[in-house]
Motif scaffolding. Structure first.
Motif, PDB file in Angstrom:
ATOM      1  N   UNK A 147      45.548  25.418  37.965  1.00  0.00           N
ATOM      2  CA  UNK A 147      44.707  24.904  39.043  1.00  0.00           C
ATOM      3  C   UNK A 147      43.251  24.787  38.601  1.00  0.00           C
ATOM      4  N   UNK A 148      42.801  25.703  37.764  1.00  0.00           N
ATOM      5  CA  UNK A 148      41.419  25.628  37.270  1.00  0.00           C
ATOM      6  C   UNK A 148      41.216  24.357  36.454  1.00  0.00           C
ATOM      7  N   UNK A 149      42.198  24.014  35.627  1.00  0.00           N
ATOM      8  CA  UNK A 149      42.099  22.779  34.841  1.00  0.00           C
ATOM      9  C   UNK A 149      42.059  21.551  35.738  1.00  0.00           C
ATOM     10  N   UNK A 150      42.726  21.632  36.862  1.00  0.00           N
ATOM     11  CA  UNK A 150      42.775  20.491  37.795  1.00  0.00           C
ATOM     12  C   UNK A 150      41.612  20.494  38.783  1.00  0.00           C
ATOM     13  N   UNK A 151      40.815  21.547  38.776  1.00  0.00           N
ATOM     14  CA  UNK A 151      39.713  21.637  39.728  1.00  0.00           C
ATOM     15  C   UNK A 151      40.181  21.861  41.150  1.00  0.00           C
ATOM     16  N   UNK A 152      41.304  22.567  41.298  1.00  0.00           N
ATOM     17  CA  UNK A 152      41.892  22.834  42.609  1.00  0.00           C
ATOM     18  C   UNK A 152      41.677  24.305  42.964  1.00  0.00           C
ATOM     19  N   UNK A 153      41.198  24.607  44.160  1.00  0.00           N
ATOM     20  CA  UNK A 153      40.994  26.013  44.541  1.00  0.00           C
ATOM     21  C   UNK A 153      42.304  26.782  44.589  1.00  0.00           C
ATOM     22  N   UNK A 154      42.274  28.018  44.117  1.00  0.00           N
ATOM     23  CA  UNK A 154      43.474  28.852  44.015  1.00  0.00           C
ATOM     24  C   UNK A 154      43.141  30.272  44.451  1.00  0.00           C
ATOM     25  N   UNK A 155      44.033  30.863  45.243  1.00  0.00           N
ATOM     26  CA  UNK A 155      43.849  32.238  45.706  1.00  0.00           C
ATOM     27  C   UNK A 155      44.898  33.126  45.049  1.00  0.00           C
ATOM     28  N   UNK A 156      44.513  33.969  44.088  1.00  0.00           N
ATOM     29  CA  UNK A 156      45.461  34.908  43.479  1.00  0.00           C
ATOM     30  C   UNK A 156      45.640  36.123  44.381  1.00  0.00           C
ATOM     31  N   UNK A 157      46.879  36.490  44.630  1.00  0.00           N
ATOM     32  CA  UNK A 157      47.145  37.592  45.549  1.00  0.00           C
ATOM     33  C   UNK A 157      47.830  38.785  44.890  1.00  0.00           C
ATOM     34  N   UNK A 158      48.627  38.551  43.857  1.00  0.00           N
ATOM     35  CA  UNK A 158      49.565  39.562  43.383  1.00  0.00           C
ATOM     36  C   UNK A 158      48.899  40.880  43.009  1.00  0.00           C
ATOM     37  N   UNK A 159      47.910  40.848  42.150  1.00  0.00           N
ATOM     38  CA  UNK A 159      47.349  42.104  41.648  1.00  0.00           C
ATOM     39  C   UNK A 159      46.699  42.912  42.758  1.00  0.00           C
ATOM     40  N   UNK A 160      45.844  42.272  43.542  1.00  0.00           N
ATOM     41  CA  UNK A 160      45.142  43.004  44.596  1.00  0.00           C
ATOM     42  C   UNK A 160      46.121  43.565  45.629  1.00  0.00           C
ATOM     43  N   UNK A 161      47.143  42.797  45.963  1.00  0.00           N
ATOM     44  CA  UNK A 161      48.090  43.254  46.969  1.00  0.00           C
ATOM     45  C   UNK A 161      49.021  44.337  46.422  1.00  0.00           C
ATOM     46  N   UNK A 162      49.324  44.266  45.124  1.00  0.00           N
ATOM     47  CA  UNK A 162      50.169  45.301  44.511  1.00  0.00           C
ATOM     48  C   UNK A 162      49.474  46.655  44.555  1.00  0.00           C
ATOM     49  N   UNK A 163      48.148  46.638  44.532  1.00  0.00           N
ATOM     50  CA  UNK A 163      47.371  47.876  44.532  1.00  0.00           C
ATOM     51  C   UNK A 163      46.943  48.294  45.938  1.00  0.00           C
ATOM     52  N   UNK A 164      47.295  47.496  46.933  1.00  0.00           N
ATOM     53  CA  UNK A 164      46.867  47.766  48.305  1.00  0.00           C
ATOM     54  C   UNK A 164      47.934  48.585  49.030  1.00  0.00           C
ATOM     55  N   UNK A 165      47.630  49.838  49.332  1.00  0.00           N
ATOM     56  CA  UNK A 165      48.617  50.705  49.974  1.00  0.00           C
ATOM     57  C   UNK A 165      48.959  50.218  51.384  1.00  0.00           C
ATOM     58  N   UNK A 180      54.349  42.790  58.560  1.00  0.00           N
ATOM     59  CA  UNK A 180      54.256  42.554  59.986  1.00  0.00           C
ATOM     60  C   UNK A 180      52.858  42.015  60.292  1.00  0.00           C
ATOM     61  N   UNK A 181      52.378  42.167  61.485  1.00  0.00           N
ATOM     62  CA  UNK A 181      51.140  41.504  61.886  1.00  0.00           C
ATOM     63  C   UNK A 181      49.936  41.916  61.041  1.00  0.00           C
ATOM     64  N   UNK A 182      49.799  43.213  60.753  1.00  0.00           N
ATOM     65  CA  UNK A 182      48.634  43.684  60.002  1.00  0.00           C
ATOM     66  C   UNK A 182      48.614  43.092  58.597  1.00  0.00           C
ATOM     67  N   UNK A 183      49.788  42.997  57.972  1.00  0.00           N
ATOM     68  CA  UNK A 183      49.872  42.421  56.643  1.00  0.00           C
ATOM     69  C   UNK A 183      49.504  40.954  56.629  1.00  0.00           C
ATOM     70  N   UNK A 184      49.957  40.217  57.616  1.00  0.00           N
ATOM     71  CA  UNK A 184      49.617  38.792  57.679  1.00  0.00           C
ATOM     72  C   UNK A 184      48.142  38.585  57.992  1.00  0.00           C
ATOM     73  N   UNK A 185      47.563  39.498  58.741  1.00  0.00           N
ATOM     74  CA  UNK A 185      46.120  39.434  58.987  1.00  0.00           C
ATOM     75  C   UNK A 185      45.357  39.629  57.678  1.00  0.00           C
ATOM     76  N   UNK A 186      45.802  40.572  56.849  1.00  0.00           N
ATOM     77  CA  UNK A 186      45.191  40.792  55.543  1.00  0.00           C
ATOM     78  C   UNK A 186      45.314  39.548  54.675  1.00  0.00           C
ATOM     79  N   UNK A 187      46.484  38.942  54.682  1.00  0.00           N
ATOM     80  CA  UNK A 187      46.703  37.749  53.872  1.00  0.00           C
ATOM     81  C   UNK A 187      45.802  36.610  54.346  1.00  0.00           C
ATOM     82  N   UNK A 188      45.742  36.420  55.653  1.00  0.00           N
ATOM     83  CA  UNK A 188      44.902  35.354  56.207  1.00  0.00           C
ATOM     84  C   UNK A 188      43.436  35.581  55.877  1.00  0.00           C
ATOM     85  N   UNK A 189      42.981  36.821  56.009  1.00  0.00           N
ATOM     86  CA  UNK A 189      41.581  37.122  55.724  1.00  0.00           C
ATOM     87  C   UNK A 189      41.263  36.874  54.252  1.00  0.00           C
TER      88      UNK A 189
END
Length: 209
Positions: A147-165, A180-189
């Motif tokens: 996505x960086x090569x294409x100039x397209x915005x990208x949101x990486x989630x895996x590492x931060x979420x893997x470390x999020x208790x 559930x709702x709290x997790x989707x709120x985190x993802x949306x934010x």
């Protein structure tokens, strides 16, 4: 402002599976965008268990039927988790290897580029399975490079979420794969705070409304 129309295409996370409030991250992002005064029509095109190839197979028809002349038509892509799942053949291979996922992503980004559709990509979140998370993290790095090569915005989630208790607790409280709702709120934010407003061209004064 121009009528804004965004198609969100992806898998069960896009569909918001497991959210008792029925919003998922897409509904929450849409709600916040509307709250900022945008005239938004959004289409949730998430399908449970879809891999990137499944998305690719339906993409042109679903997006094409939702384009409207004179509107600000946009696309959000989000897939990858199901690609890393074990193939049903039981030989240890993935449903879609990383090279296949990248080929699909490149194809879809080219499709939207040719039609002048601004595109935003959200990477796969983490699971409770650390072996899968290793695969997802490797895939996320590759998706980020593409996505960086294409100039397209990208949101990486895996590492931060893997470390999020909190995220892991949400998965455990759900079906083990979906929050559930709290997790989707985190993802949306996370999406909203990772270039969303810049992508929409929302003025700074409006962002803080």
């Amino acid at each position: 402002m121009t009528d804004l129309r965004i198609s969100f295409v992806g898998d069960s996370y896009t569909a918001g599976v497991g959210d008792p409030e029925g919003l998922g991250w897409v509904g929450r992002v849409a709600r916040e965008t509307l709250r900022r005064g945008r005239d938004l029509t959004f289409y949730n095109l998430g399908i449970r268990r879809d891999t990137s190839r499944d998305v690719q197979a339906r993409f042109a028809g679903e997006i094409g039927s939702r384009l409207a002349a004179g509107c600000d038509n946009r696309v959000v892509l989000s897939f990858g988790t199901n690609d890393t799942a074990p193939d049903e053949r039981g030989d240890g291979s993935e449903r879609v290897p990383s090279a296949g996922t990248l080929a699909v992503l490149a194809d879809l980004l080219e499709w939207t580029r040719r039609r002048g559709l601004p595109t935003f990509v959200v990477g796969p979140p983490a699971l409770t399975d650390d072996t899968r998370n290793e695969r997802l993290l490797a895939l996320t790095v590759l998706m980020g490079e593409l996505t960086a090569r294409r100039g397209v915005p990208f949101v990486p989630l895996t590492q931060a979420f893997a470390e999020d208790t909190g995220w892991r607790a949400e998965l455990a409280a759900g079906d083990g794969a979906h929050p559930r709702a709290v997790g989707y709120e985190l993802l949306a934010r996370t999406v909203l705070d990772s270039g969303w407003w810049d992508w929409l061209g929302t003025p700074a004064a409006v962002r803080g409304a």
